[in-house]
Write an enzyme that holds these catalytic residues in place. Structure first.
Site, PDB file in Angstrom:
ATOM      1  N   LYS A   9     -14.332 -33.330  45.575  1.00 25.43           N
ATOM      2  CA  LYS A   9     -13.309 -34.047  44.810  1.00 25.43           C
ATOM      3  C   LYS A   9     -13.899 -35.246  44.049  1.00 25.43           C
ATOM      4  O   LYS A   9     -15.042 -35.672  44.324  1.00 25.43           O
ATOM      5  CB  LYS A   9     -12.210 -34.505  45.774  1.00 25.43           C
ATOM      6  CG  LYS A   9     -11.398 -33.337  46.371  1.00 25.43           C
ATOM      7  CD  LYS A   9     -10.258 -33.861  47.253  1.00 25.43           C
ATOM      8  CE  LYS A   9      -9.385 -32.733  47.768  1.00 25.43           C
ATOM      9  NZ  LYS A   9      -8.228 -33.260  48.556  1.00 25.43           N
ATOM     10  N   TYR A  49      -2.209 -27.209  42.557  1.00 30.44           N
ATOM     11  CA  TYR A  49      -1.514 -27.769  43.738  1.00 30.44           C
ATOM     12  C   TYR A  49      -0.009 -27.492  43.704  1.00 30.44           C
ATOM     13  O   TYR A  49       0.747 -28.192  44.380  1.00 30.44           O
ATOM     14  CB  TYR A  49      -1.781 -29.269  43.836  1.00 30.44           C
ATOM     15  CG  TYR A  49      -3.123 -29.610  44.458  1.00 30.44           C
ATOM     16  CD1 TYR A  49      -3.399 -29.306  45.794  1.00 30.44           C
ATOM     17  CD2 TYR A  49      -4.108 -30.257  43.729  1.00 30.44           C
ATOM     18  CE1 TYR A  49      -4.622 -29.621  46.381  1.00 30.44           C
ATOM     19  CE2 TYR A  49      -5.338 -30.587  44.310  1.00 30.44           C
ATOM     20  CZ  TYR A  49      -5.578 -30.263  45.634  1.00 30.44           C
ATOM     21  OH  TYR A  49      -6.788 -30.585  46.221  1.00 30.44           O
ATOM     22  N   ASN A 112     -10.107 -37.744  49.917  1.00 33.10           N
ATOM     23  CA  ASN A 112     -10.720 -37.275  51.169  1.00 33.10           C
ATOM     24  C   ASN A 112     -11.898 -36.313  50.942  1.00 33.10           C
ATOM     25  O   ASN A 112     -12.169 -35.437  51.758  1.00 33.10           O
ATOM     26  CB  ASN A 112      -9.648 -36.667  52.073  1.00 33.10           C
ATOM     27  CG  ASN A 112      -8.906 -35.520  51.420  1.00 33.10           C
ATOM     28  OD1 ASN A 112      -9.192 -35.162  50.281  1.00 33.10           O
ATOM     29  ND2 ASN A 112      -7.963 -34.930  52.137  1.00 33.10           N
ATOM     30  N   HIS A 115     -11.819 -30.294  49.239  1.00 31.75           N
ATOM     31  CA  HIS A 115     -10.723 -29.337  49.443  1.00 31.75           C
ATOM     32  C   HIS A 115     -11.306 -28.063  50.030  1.00 31.75           C
ATOM     33  O   HIS A 115     -12.417 -27.660  49.673  1.00 31.75           O
ATOM     34  CB  HIS A 115     -10.058 -28.999  48.097  1.00 31.75           C
ATOM     35  CG  HIS A 115      -9.166 -27.784  48.170  1.00 31.75           C
ATOM     36  ND1 HIS A 115      -7.835 -27.865  48.514  1.00 31.75           N
ATOM     37  CD2 HIS A 115      -9.430 -26.454  47.997  1.00 31.75           C
ATOM     38  CE1 HIS A 115      -7.321 -26.636  48.537  1.00 31.75           C
ATOM     39  NE2 HIS A 115      -8.265 -25.771  48.220  1.00 31.75           N
ATOM     40  N   GLU A 126      -7.228 -18.855  45.148  1.00 28.01           N
ATOM     41  CA  GLU A 126      -7.861 -20.079  44.633  1.00 28.01           C
ATOM     42  C   GLU A 126      -9.201 -19.780  43.957  1.00 28.01           C
ATOM     43  O   GLU A 126      -9.550 -20.403  42.950  1.00 28.01           O
ATOM     44  CB  GLU A 126      -8.052 -21.085  45.773  1.00 28.01           C
ATOM     45  CG  GLU A 126      -6.724 -21.638  46.286  1.00 28.01           C
ATOM     46  CD  GLU A 126      -6.891 -22.649  47.415  1.00 28.01           C
ATOM     47  OE1 GLU A 126      -5.869 -23.225  47.818  1.00 28.01           O
ATOM     48  OE2 GLU A 126      -8.030 -22.871  47.894  1.00 28.01           O
TER      49      GLU A 126
HETATM   50  O1  CDP Z   1      -6.362 -30.593  51.934  1.00 26.52           O
HETATM   51  P1  CDP Z   1      -5.578 -30.174  53.150  1.00 26.52           P
HETATM   52  O2  CDP Z   1      -5.297 -28.691  53.201  1.00 26.52           O
HETATM   53  O3  CDP Z   1      -6.189 -30.689  54.421  1.00 26.52           O
HETATM   54  O4  CDP Z   1      -4.167 -30.946  53.057  1.00 26.52           O
HETATM   55  P2  CDP Z   1      -2.840 -30.554  52.253  1.00 26.52           P
HETATM   56  O5  CDP Z   1      -1.684 -30.893  53.127  1.00 26.52           O
HETATM   57  O6  CDP Z   1      -2.908 -29.184  51.704  1.00 26.52           O
HETATM   58  O7  CDP Z   1      -2.832 -31.622  51.060  1.00 26.52           O
HETATM   59  C1  CDP Z   1      -3.595 -31.400  49.887  1.00 26.52           C
HETATM   60  C2  CDP Z   1      -4.223 -32.710  49.484  1.00 26.52           C
HETATM   61  O8  CDP Z   1      -3.200 -33.640  49.147  1.00 26.52           O
HETATM   62  C3  CDP Z   1      -5.018 -33.435  50.582  1.00 26.52           C
HETATM   63  O9  CDP Z   1      -6.323 -32.941  50.752  1.00 26.52           O
HETATM   64  C4  CDP Z   1      -5.006 -34.864  50.056  1.00 26.52           C
HETATM   65  O10 CDP Z   1      -5.973 -35.058  49.008  1.00 26.52           O
HETATM   66  C5  CDP Z   1      -3.605 -34.971  49.440  1.00 26.52           C
HETATM   67  N1  CDP Z   1      -2.622 -35.578  50.354  1.00 26.52           N
HETATM   68  C6  CDP Z   1      -2.186 -36.881  50.112  1.00 26.52           C
HETATM   69  O11 CDP Z   1      -2.606 -37.516  49.141  1.00 26.52           O
HETATM   70  N2  CDP Z   1      -1.263 -37.467  50.961  1.00 26.52           N
HETATM   71  C7  CDP Z   1      -0.777 -36.800  52.025  1.00 26.52           C
HETATM   72  N3  CDP Z   1       0.117 -37.388  52.825  1.00 26.52           N
HETATM   73  C8  CDP Z   1      -1.204 -35.481  52.271  1.00 26.52           C
HETATM   74  C9  CDP Z   1      -2.135 -34.896  51.426  1.00 26.52           C
HETATM   75 MG    MG Z   2      -4.158 -27.533  51.867  1.00 23.63          MG
END
Ligand code: CDP
Ligand code: MG
Length: 138
Positions: A9, A49, A112, A115, A126
């Protein structure tokens, strides 16, 4: 053997962490079988997304993901989807295990570092979002 989509990222590419992150994948036995550096438009980030479009973090996430270059890649190996989720760690770096990418390189829950696809089915969707079959060389 399985494939998964990985994204390094903007927070990580801007701190020049691509090589350090790639070393973690290779050390864990995953092969990088496709890779390119690109800039997402906000519209493309919104499309990628789309499953999160009702979430409070959606707009900020899409703004961030289109703010600087990303590196998209296909990782290939045994149980690649689950293996990559272990290498990445929990979504929030503060909750991620020591030694995971997000704990070691992530800045906060949004920024973070990486992805990774969450299922083999989503991995194929994807991967198709970013790569043609000709660009993936196992
Ligand atoms: O990436 P991952 O699958 O672990 O988490 P997700 O629930 O699919 O969320 C996608 C991305 O959204 C995360 O990797 C974060 O960059 C962002 N995110 C965020 O900004 N705030 C949150 N409360 C949850 C996710
Ligand atoms: Mg995810």
């Amino acid at each position: 053997m399985q494939r998964t989509l990985s994204i390094i990222k903007p927070d990580a590419t801007s701190r020049n962490l691509t090589g350090s992150i790639n070393a973690r994948f290779e050390d864990a036995g995953l092969r990088i079988v496709a890779q390119k550096r690109l800039c997402l438009t906000k519209a493309l980030a919104e499309k990628f997304y789309e499953v999160h479009k009702e979430k409070a973090f959606y707009d900020s996430l899409c703004e961030y993901m289109s703010s600087a270059p990303i590196v998209v890649q296909v990782l290939f190996g045994n149980d690649a989807v689950a293996k990559n989720r272990v290498i990445m760690g929990a979504t929030n770096p503060a909750d991620a295990e020591i030694g995971t990418l997000r704990r070691d390189f992530g800045q906060n829950i949004e920024r973070n570092a990486v992805h990774g696809s969450d299922s083999p089915e989503n991995a194929e969707i994807e991967i198709g979002f970013f790569f043609s079959q000709m660009e993936i060389v196992e």
